[in-house]
Design a protein around this motif. Structure first.
Motif, PDB file in Angstrom:
ATOM      1  N   HIS A 276       0.821  -1.217   0.000  1.00 50.66           N
ATOM      2  CA  HIS A 276       0.000   0.000   0.000  1.00 50.66           C
ATOM      3  C   HIS A 276       0.854   1.267   0.000  1.00 50.66           C
ATOM      4  O   HIS A 276       0.402   2.321   0.467  1.00 50.66           O
ATOM      5  N   ALA A 277       2.058   1.170  -0.526  1.00 48.85           N
ATOM      6  CA  ALA A 277       2.981   2.310  -0.478  1.00 48.85           C
ATOM      7  C   ALA A 277       2.371   3.570  -1.073  1.00 48.85           C
ATOM      8  O   ALA A 277       2.428   4.649  -0.472  1.00 48.85           O
ATOM      9  N   ALA A 278       1.788   3.460  -2.246  1.00 51.23           N
ATOM     10  CA  ALA A 278       1.237   4.649  -2.907  1.00 51.23           C
ATOM     11  C   ALA A 278       0.064   5.222  -2.114  1.00 51.23           C
ATOM     12  O   ALA A 278      -0.078   6.448  -1.985  1.00 51.23           O
ATOM     13  N   GLU A 279      -0.789   4.351  -1.562  1.00 48.96           N
ATOM     14  CA  GLU A 279      -1.943   4.823  -0.800  1.00 48.96           C
ATOM     15  C   GLU A 279      -1.506   5.511   0.491  1.00 48.96           C
ATOM     16  O   GLU A 279      -2.072   6.540   0.885  1.00 48.96           O
ATOM     17  N   LEU A 280      -0.494   4.948   1.134  1.00 53.03           N
ATOM     18  CA  LEU A 280       0.012   5.551   2.365  1.00 53.03           C
ATOM     19  C   LEU A 280       0.660   6.901   2.075  1.00 53.03           C
ATOM     20  O   LEU A 280       0.508   7.855   2.846  1.00 53.03           O
ATOM     21  N   GLN A 281       1.380   6.992   0.977  1.00 49.20           N
ATOM     22  CA  GLN A 281       1.984   8.268   0.613  1.00 49.20           C
ATOM     23  C   GLN A 281       0.911   9.308   0.310  1.00 49.20           C
ATOM     24  O   GLN A 281       1.006  10.463   0.716  1.00 49.20           O
ATOM     25  N   ARG A 282      -0.136   8.891  -0.389  1.00 45.15           N
ATOM     26  CA  ARG A 282      -1.209   9.812  -0.720  1.00 45.15           C
ATOM     27  C   ARG A 282      -1.887  10.331   0.553  1.00 45.15           C
ATOM     28  O   ARG A 282      -2.171  11.532   0.683  1.00 45.15           O
ATOM     29  N   ALA A 283      -2.147   9.430   1.501  1.00 45.01           N
ATOM     30  CA  ALA A 283      -2.765   9.843   2.760  1.00 45.01           C
ATOM     31  C   ALA A 283      -1.859  10.817   3.510  1.00 45.01           C
ATOM     32  O   ALA A 283      -2.315  11.847   4.033  1.00 45.01           O
ATOM     33  N   SER A 284      -0.566  10.496   3.558  1.00 47.29           N
ATOM     34  CA  SER A 284       0.388  11.377   4.232  1.00 47.29           C
ATOM     35  C   SER A 284       0.446  12.740   3.561  1.00 47.29           C
ATOM     36  O   SER A 284       0.484  13.785   4.225  1.00 47.29           O
ATOM     37  N   ASP A 285       0.424  12.758   2.236  1.00 45.81           N
ATOM     38  CA  ASP A 285       0.441  14.017   1.492  1.00 45.81           C
ATOM     39  C   ASP A 285      -0.823  14.833   1.758  1.00 45.81           C
ATOM     40  O   ASP A 285      -0.774  16.072   1.834  1.00 45.81           O
ATOM     41  N   GLN A 286      -1.956  14.158   1.883  1.00 44.63           N
ATOM     42  CA  GLN A 286      -3.202  14.884   2.130  1.00 44.63           C
ATOM     43  C   GLN A 286      -3.203  15.527   3.517  1.00 44.63           C
ATOM     44  O   GLN A 286      -3.712  16.642   3.691  1.00 44.63           O
ATOM     45  N   TRP A 287      -2.630  14.833   4.502  1.00 46.19           N
ATOM     46  CA  TRP A 287      -2.486  15.465   5.817  1.00 46.19           C
ATOM     47  C   TRP A 287      -1.548  16.665   5.720  1.00 46.19           C
ATOM     48  O   TRP A 287      -1.804  17.721   6.329  1.00 46.19           O
ATOM     49  N   ALA A 288      -0.471  16.518   4.956  1.00 44.54           N
ATOM     50  CA  ALA A 288       0.480  17.620   4.803  1.00 44.54           C
ATOM     51  C   ALA A 288      -0.191  18.824   4.153  1.00 44.54           C
ATOM     52  O   ALA A 288       0.038  19.975   4.533  1.00 44.54           O
ATOM     53  N   ALA A 289      -1.046  18.571   3.167  1.00 44.85           N
ATOM     54  CA  ALA A 289      -1.754  19.658   2.495  1.00 44.85           C
ATOM     55  C   ALA A 289      -2.698  20.368   3.459  1.00 44.85           C
ATOM     56  O   ALA A 289      -2.882  21.596   3.381  1.00 44.85           O
ATOM     57  N   ARG A 290      -3.299  19.611   4.381  1.00 43.64           N
ATOM     58  CA  ARG A 290      -4.205  20.224   5.359  1.00 43.64           C
ATOM     59  C   ARG A 290      -3.460  21.223   6.246  1.00 43.64           C
ATOM     60  O   ARG A 290      -4.033  22.213   6.687  1.00 43.64           O
ATOM     61  N   ARG A 291      -2.178  20.931   6.501  1.00 41.86           N
ATOM     62  CA  ARG A 291      -1.411  21.812   7.372  1.00 41.86           C
ATOM     63  C   ARG A 291      -1.177  23.185   6.740  1.00 41.86           C
ATOM     64  O   ARG A 291      -0.852  24.148   7.443  1.00 41.86           O
ATOM     65  N   LEU A 292      -1.307  23.272   5.433  1.00 40.19           N
ATOM     66  CA  LEU A 292      -1.085  24.525   4.722  1.00 40.19           C
ATOM     67  C   LEU A 292      -2.334  25.375   4.609  1.00 40.19           C
ATOM     68  O   LEU A 292      -2.271  26.518   4.151  1.00 40.19           O
TER      69      LEU A 292
END
Length: 294
Positions: A276-292
């Protein structure tokens, strides 16, 4: 007491699986490559943070939901010619994460279960709640009209959608199934029974982490009185001390169970991260985007 044994063969297998994952997903899943030196617990924490965010992430998401909901009520009340002050956020979303309320997945060794902080957040929000649009009203009829409008606006306000990154529900479900199977193993079942016996020997009427959590929760006073009043009561001081003692006993009683379960889960978690590497990266990126977000 049994000791957790981590075989050298497993370590080599884990390194091999994750090395392959790193080669295939180096650019897309930097968070999980390389993972040299990560044990099962460390890998689980990485996965959970990618899916559920940090405590601060969850608090920020909860604050945004509260602001959206209260903003809708403000607009509705204004249209009804009433002045409404938004209620403050209660800071209830940042606590420990325990998927499926499973004993093997509950955080350990953190000094508390997050209950005092939860109660404090609700109580302090009560202290900060001011609504001069209501308190300055002078007649019973005005107050009744205001309450009627506030109730109608609260019911009509669209409920903000709780933020969950893409795939979080599915992947958390897979993790729960993984650890449910581990908890059903005879060796883990025996350790879970030992954990319950240990809790009871220490004076806690609980058999698993969830029942211990609920027992501690029952000791706290109602937080609707406000933080200033609540924090001065004997019940509050007793409950905080009780939570800290329970967390200490939990850490002592559960350490072997958790370490053993995580050692068993480690190769499965490594494969999970690779699959699930790509899915986990996508989830992590979405949290990062929320921080902005502003």
């Amino acid at each position: 007491m049994r000791k957790t044994i981590v075989l050298a063969a497993f370590a080599a297998a884990l390194a091999g699986v994750m090395a392959g994952c790193a080669r295939q997903n180096h650019d897309r899943f930097q968070t999980f490559s390389p993972v040299a030196g990560l044990d099962g617990a460390g890998l689980y924490d990485r996965i959970l943070t990618a899916l559920r965010g940090t405590s601060q992430d969850r608090l920020a998401a909860g604050a945004r939901m509260t602001a959206e909901l209260q903003g809708s009520i403000v607009d509705c009340m204004r249209a009804a010619d009433f002045d409404y002050t938004p209620a403050p956020y209660e800071r209830t979303a940042g606590g420990p994460q325990t998927p499926g309320d499973l004993t093997t997945l509950a955080p350990i060794g953190e000094g508390n279960f997050g209950l005092a902080e939860f109660q404090r957040g609700v109580a302090e929000a009560t202290d900060k709640t001011i609504n001069p649009g209501y308190t300055t009203l002078t007649t019973d009829q005005q107050r009744a009209d205001y309450n009627r409008a506030a109730s109608a606006c609260g019911n009509a306000a669209p409920q903000p959608r709780e933020f969950r990154p893409d795939g979080e529900v599915k992947l958390i479900g897979e993790l729960e199934q993984m650890f449910l199977a581990i908890e059903a193993r005879p060796d883990i079942t025996a350790l879970r029974a030992e954990y319950g016996t240990c809790l009871q020997a220490a004076g806690f009427d609980a058999t698993d982490h969830l029942s211990l959590f609920l027992l501690v929760q029952s000791k706290f006073p109602l937080s609707t009185t406000g933080g200033a009043e609540m924090s001065t009561t004997k019940q509050w001081a007793t409950a905080v001390a009780y939570e800290q003692r329970a967390a200490s006993v939990d850490a002592t009683c559960r350490v072997e169970l958790r370490e053993t379960a995580m050692a068993i889960a480690a190769p499965q978690l490594a494969q999970f991260a690779a699959t699930h590497a790509a899915e986990l990266q996508r989830a992590s990126d979405q949290w990062a985007a929320r921080r902005l977000l502003p």
